[in-house]
Design an enzyme around this catalytic site. Structure first.
Site, PDB file in Angstrom:
ATOM      1  N   HIS A  15       5.719  -1.967  -1.467  1.00  0.00           N
ATOM      2  CA  HIS A  15       4.748  -2.259  -2.519  1.00  0.00           C
ATOM      3  C   HIS A  15       4.157  -3.663  -2.406  1.00  0.00           C
ATOM      4  O   HIS A  15       3.073  -3.925  -2.923  1.00  0.00           O
ATOM      5  CB  HIS A  15       5.403  -2.073  -3.882  1.00  0.00           C
ATOM      6  CG  HIS A  15       4.448  -1.654  -4.963  1.00  0.00           C
ATOM      7  ND1 HIS A  15       3.111  -1.953  -4.960  1.00  0.00           N
ATOM      8  CD2 HIS A  15       4.663  -0.936  -6.111  1.00  0.00           C
ATOM      9  CE1 HIS A  15       2.537  -1.460  -6.036  1.00  0.00           C
ATOM     10  NE2 HIS A  15       3.452  -0.831  -6.739  1.00  0.00           N
ATOM     11  N   ASP A  36      -8.059  15.685   4.140  1.00  0.00           N
ATOM     12  CA  ASP A  36      -8.194  16.800   5.079  1.00  0.00           C
ATOM     13  C   ASP A  36      -8.162  16.252   6.508  1.00  0.00           C
ATOM     14  O   ASP A  36      -9.067  15.531   6.925  1.00  0.00           O
ATOM     15  CB  ASP A  36      -9.502  17.537   4.797  1.00  0.00           C
ATOM     16  CG  ASP A  36      -9.745  18.686   5.736  1.00  0.00           C
ATOM     17  OD1 ASP A  36      -8.896  18.945   6.605  1.00  0.00           O
ATOM     18  OD2 ASP A  36     -10.809  19.324   5.626  1.00  0.00           O
TER      19      ASP A  36
END
Length: 442
Positions: free
Chosen positions: A150, A377
């Site tokens: 993070h 995708d």
């Protein structure tokens, strides 16, 4: 499952990236982020792209994001920085001797997902900051497990990177390298005379004071997935009486229902820690394509009797007002606070919770509603499922756009086992009055 390979993927630059070799100090926003690796798991049914195509796309996608191939290191004073040394991204390949359809049911894995992303390092200093595991199933289906530290980036930034990786695989030689904004110093410029005017020491950072929450065995915290259809959201918005976002109305709804299920005393207070993207809230604004951390938190707070007996519109107003307080003045105050701490040599420790923490009577929420699955995708279709790991804190909630045919929103949340039955009984009720909870008094 069998691990078949484990390598470091290092981008090759025809022209050296200007940041490679730099030692980049952590900004005050980086230090406010948790010192943890954040896992994400995405499932792709067969036919899925080959591991070789994913690897080649990863090489292209990482190149303009050199922080992801960096390492956390310590300076002579023991303070962390990002060493942009191009040590690479850890890429693990594994095979799973079953069909994906046998273990992925209604968007959830039949078993835990901990084996589907790289084992979280015990020591973050020197570890690869981006780690990816490609799990290839017998049918040709694929589960991609991603884990990123993070201090490297927030959710908005990682969404940018995921999109770049998918685009690189999908477009191949036609891939156009993005040029994200990488100037971390721009996000944390103290004023000529740093003057923090808000209390950041007990909100974004800890000084040993503030809220104290119980910690319980993890098996007492149950993970739930709720699906709110597009029709449910539209109906909920129609009851609000004023314009509101999908996130605002659903947060108000879930906050009400969770509070009711917990059977808190009417005079108690409950608040929600709400993540706020500060890129557009700074003055001057930071570009939205900034890659790094620039998130702070709002804390809408109400008495239990008020949240249960107030209309949706009233609760949304409290949420909206709390978020609005994270404005340019607040952001500059936060940056100035970091500047003063640095000048004094003060070590800042982010407010963090241990696994098993019970946030009750409070909650914490993050929204990935801006996440667009079609952008992920790789060339054979968008992922069929986002599969979260078990959430380790009671009261933690994550909103995601749903992968179901009718759209809507999925909510992943952690609830104490003793409150699950009551919450599931009322979580889809649109009655906002105290009739759901007969013990409430005015």
């Amino acid at each position: 499952m069998e691990i078949t390979s484990s390598t470091m993927v290092k981008p090759v630059y025809s022209t050296p990236h200007p940041l490679v070799g730099e030692k980049v100090p952590l900004t005050v926003f980086d230090r406010a982020a948790l010192d943890i690796f954040v896992p994400t798991v995405l499932a792709y049914p067969a036919p899925a792209p080959s591991n070789e195509a994913l690897r080649e796309g990863l090489l292209k996608a990482v190149a303009p994001y050199p922080h992801l191939a960096s390492r956390l290191a310590l300076d002579d004073h023991g303070r962390r920085f990002l060493h942009v040394n191009n040590e690479g991204v850890l890429l693990i390949e594994a095979t799973v001797p079953v069909d994906l359809a046998d273990v992925l049911v209604d968007g959830r894995m039949a078993a835990g997902v901990e084996d589907l992303y790289p084992t979280l390092p015990e020591e973050n200093i020197g570890a690869a900051l981006l780690q990816i595991q490609l799990n290839r199933y017998r049918c040709g289906g694929l589960v991609v497990g991603i884990s990123c530290h993070h201090h490297t980036a927030d959710g908005h930034s990682m969404s940018m990177f995921f999109t770049a990786w998918a685009t690189a695989v999908r477009e191949g030689k036609d891939f156009t390298t993005p040029t994200p904004f990488l100037d971390r110093a721009r996000t944390a410029l103290p004023g000529s005379t740093p003057t923090p005017v808000f209390d950041h020491r007990s909100l974004e950072f800890t000084c040993g004071e503030g809220d104290t929450y119980a910690v319980v065995p993890m098996d007492r915290i149950k993970n739930l997935t709720l699906h709110f259809t597009a029709e449910f959201v539209a109906d909920l918005k129609s009851r609000v009486g004023t314009r509101c976002s999908t996130f605002q109305c659903l947060l108000a709804h879930v906050w009400k229902k969770l509070t009711a299920a917990r059977e808190l005393k009417p005079e108690e207070f409950t608040k929600v820690r709400v993540a706020v993207n500060c890129r557009g809230r700074a003055d001057p604004p930071v570009p939205m394509d900034f890659f790094g951390n620039m998130v702070l938190w709002a804390f809408p707070r109400l008495q239990v009797r008020d949240i249960l007996n107030s209309s949706y519109g009233s609760v949304i107003g409290v949420i909206r007002d709390a978020v609005a307080r994270i404005n340019d003045e607040y952001v500059q105050s936060f940056v100035d606070f970091g500047g003063v701490a640095d000048a004094n040599g003060e070590e800042l420790v982010a407010t963090a919770a241990a696994a098993g923490t019970m946030f009750c009577p409070d909650a914490e929420v993050d929204s990935w509603l801006g996440f667009r699955f079609h952008q992920l995708d790789f060339g054979t279709g968008a992922p069929s499922a986002f599969v979260p790991p078990d959430l380790p804190f009671e009261g933690l909630m994550i909103f995601m756009p749903s992968r179901k045919a009718n759209g809507g929103v999925d909510l992943f949340m952690a609830v104490a086992e003793e409150h699950v039955a009551a919450f599931e009984q009322i979580c889809y009720s649109l009655d906002w009055t105290h009739l759901d909870v007969t013990y409430v008094t005015s």
